[in-house]
Each structure stands twice: as C-alpha cells, then as structure tokens.
Design an enzyme around this catalytic site. Sequence first.
Site, PDB file in Angstrom:
ATOM      1  N   LYS A 159       0.798  -1.183   0.019  1.00 14.53           N
ATOM      2  CA  LYS A 159       0.099   0.114   0.128  1.00 14.53           C
ATOM      3  C   LYS A 159       0.948   1.094  -0.047  1.00 14.53           C
ATOM      4  CE  LYS A 159      -4.254   1.345   2.436  1.00 14.53           C
ATOM      5  NZ  LYS A 159      -4.969   1.726   0.968  1.00 14.53           N
TER       6      LYS A 159
HETATM    7  N1  PY5 Z   1      -7.686  -1.505  -2.944  1.00 13.08           N
HETATM    8  C1  PY5 Z   1      -7.187  -0.404  -2.925  1.00 13.08           C
HETATM    9  C2  PY5 Z   1      -6.336   0.149  -3.938  1.00 13.08           C
HETATM   10  C3  PY5 Z   1      -7.122   0.382  -1.598  1.00 13.08           C
HETATM   11  O1  PY5 Z   1      -6.696   1.506  -1.481  1.00 13.08           O
HETATM   12  C4  PY5 Z   1      -8.100  -0.174  -0.517  1.00 13.08           C
HETATM   13  C5  PY5 Z   1      -8.096   0.835   0.676  1.00 13.08           C
HETATM   14  C6  PY5 Z   1      -8.648  -1.299  -0.699  1.00 13.08           C
HETATM   15  C7  PY5 Z   1      -8.629  -2.117  -2.098  1.00 13.08           C
HETATM   16  C8  PY5 Z   1      -9.506  -2.104   0.222  1.00 13.08           C
HETATM   17  O2  PY5 Z   1      -8.616  -2.541   1.172  1.00 13.08           O
HETATM   18  P1  PY5 Z   1      -8.945  -2.452   3.065  1.00 13.08           P
HETATM   19  O3  PY5 Z   1     -10.227  -3.331   2.807  1.00 13.08           O
HETATM   20  O4  PY5 Z   1      -7.920  -3.350   3.378  1.00 13.08           O
HETATM   21  O5  PY5 Z   1      -9.121  -1.001   3.423  1.00 13.08           O
HETATM   22  N2  PY5 Z   1      -8.076   1.992   0.576  1.00 13.08           N
HETATM   23  C9  PY5 Z   1      -7.772   2.833   1.735  1.00 13.08           C
HETATM   24  C10 PY5 Z   1      -8.856   2.739   2.837  1.00 13.08           C
HETATM   25  O6  PY5 Z   1      -8.572   3.208   3.982  1.00 13.08           O
HETATM   26  C11 PY5 Z   1      -7.765   4.332   1.289  1.00 13.08           C
HETATM   27  C12 PY5 Z   1      -9.035   4.966   0.752  1.00 13.08           C
HETATM   28  C13 PY5 Z   1      -9.109   6.367   0.651  1.00 13.08           C
HETATM   29  O7  PY5 Z   1     -10.049   2.372   2.609  1.00 13.08           O
END
Ligand code: PY5
Length: 306
Positions: A159
Amino acid sequence: MPIPEMAKIWMDGELVDWHDAKIHILTPTLHYGWGVFEGIRAYATDRGPAVFQHRAHMERLHRSARILQMEVPYSVDELMDATRELIRVNGPESCYIRPLVYLGYGEMGLNPLPSRVKVSIAVWPWGTYLGEEGLLNGVKAKTSSWVRIGANMIPTGAKASGVYINSSLAKVEALKAGYDEAILLNEHGHVAEGSGENVFIVSDGVLLTPPLSEGVLQGITRDTVIEFARDLDIPFTESTLLRQDLYLADEAFYTGTAAEVVPIRSCDDREIGAPGPVTKQLQDLFFSVVKGKEPKYDHMLDYVGG
Ligand code: PY5
C-alpha cells in the site's frame, strides 16, 4: 472532505500537537512517493471505541514496508499500543486511523535506502466515504480509462503512497464524468478494483471477486467479507472478471476500510439495480460486527479501553 482537527498526532513515539505535526519540505517521500500507509477504522461500541482488524492492518503495513525495503522501527504491537493511546488521548467515539511510514529529511535522490524511516499515526472522525445514500441504495461506478498499475510496475501488494496517483486519476475521471467511483481494469483488461476498494459481484448465486494475481490489493475488508460468506454458506470463488461481467451481474459491491461495504447500483450506465440479498446480508453482518454486536466475531475488534 475536510479533516476534523484532533488534539494530538503520534510521530515517532511522541504525541505532537495537531498543528505542530510538520515535516521538512525536502522530505523525499513528498517528492517521490516512497512511503507506505494504512487506512484503519475504529467504531463506536457499547464498550467504547474498538479498532476493526487492528493487527491485520498493522501487519500489512509491515509487509508493505518490507516490499519497499523500509525497516519499520516499531513492531506491530508497538504500533497498536500507540494507536490505542492516541485514540484515548484524542477521545473520538469512532475514527479513521492513518499510519504512514515515510523517509525522513536528510537525504535526496532516488535511492531511498540511506534515508531514515519515520512513522506517524493520525486519527480523526470520518463519516461514510461514498455517502449515506450510497451505502443505502448503491453507487454509480465507471470503468476507468486509467489502467491499474501492474505488479511489475509498482508492487501491488504494497500500500505505497506513490501508487495512489493511479487511483486518484481514476477517481477524478469518474467524478468529473458524473459517477461516484471508478473501477480500474488491469493491463490484461480484467477487472481489478476500485480506486480505494476491492470489487465483488454476485452471479447466479455465487459471490465472485478477482484473485490477487490480477494486481489487486489484499483488502482486509475483502478478507473479512470472504470469511463472512464462508460462514453464511454463500458460494464463493475468486475469478477473473471482465467488464461485461459487471454489466451482467445480479449484484455488485465495493469493500474497503474507508468505503466499508457499498452496493454498486450501476456500472457504465448499465443498471445492476437496488442492493440485492447477498449484498445486504454481508453489509448487515459487517456493520453489526464492527459495532461489537456479534460475539462470534468479537476477535476482529481491539477495544481501545481494554
Ligand atoms: N484497494 C485499494 C487500492 C485500496 O486503497 C484499498 C483501501 C482497498 C482496496 C481495500 O482495502 P481494505 O479493505 O484493507 O481497506 N483504501 C484505503 C482505505 O482506507 C484508502 C482509501 C481512501 O480504505
């Protein structure tokens, strides 16, 4: 979305006043995007705020750093302790949590290895990311003209801060075109994920999501929803998806920490429709679990007050 101010931000072991949480303009992460971060949520429960899947997020932060050859100077347990302390000090009932591992000021150039690795954690109250209306009735998605970065471009399992230019380009394109969120295809034209969410569809009663080999982030909400589906006897498989599979889906939804579990009601103006039974069942269970109302899944919550 303006960030509501809190009292303190954790920076390398110190609780710094919110407005003093500053870095030097020549901090290399600001120039090249070499950093890794997490997005975590703490929810209000009857026993006070509880961090959802806390350890899994901090472990992923460590894995992201490892991929980029950054040695995090704090263990997973130390980061979890710091986060709980920060929430106690700032006192929100619920919040978003943003740990960042970055390169400290002192070196410049494209070799990150000589730089010191620094860590910050901030928390602030953050409402629904795609809106209450979206959570309830679903959002409008658009496949992006921007291709999701491939695993041999920038490792997709990390990430990494810089990667989010790719996500943001897709997000802005979708918003400017009048949609709520993007869906990025990968370099093979397969469905990858949203700008900050994983994507699921339901087709003929089977729950489907692209495998990690499609270059998607291993979302912790994705893992959680898969666990729920198994427990609820909802047939599930990882599968390559084409954009037409979104058009023909019986149901579709996004998962992510910021977004939570959000129905997709149309994709590229093809109606998928109101949130369906599988989406609703998984969404209801998710919100019940994060609020501490499901003893079976209480292990997913880290209560800030102990
Ligand atoms: N894919 C991407 C590219 C992401 O950035 C995220 C999370 C996910 C999938 C989902 O992962 P998880 O379920 O572990 O959150 N994005 C971040 C979040 O905090 C940043 C978004 C603004 O949800």
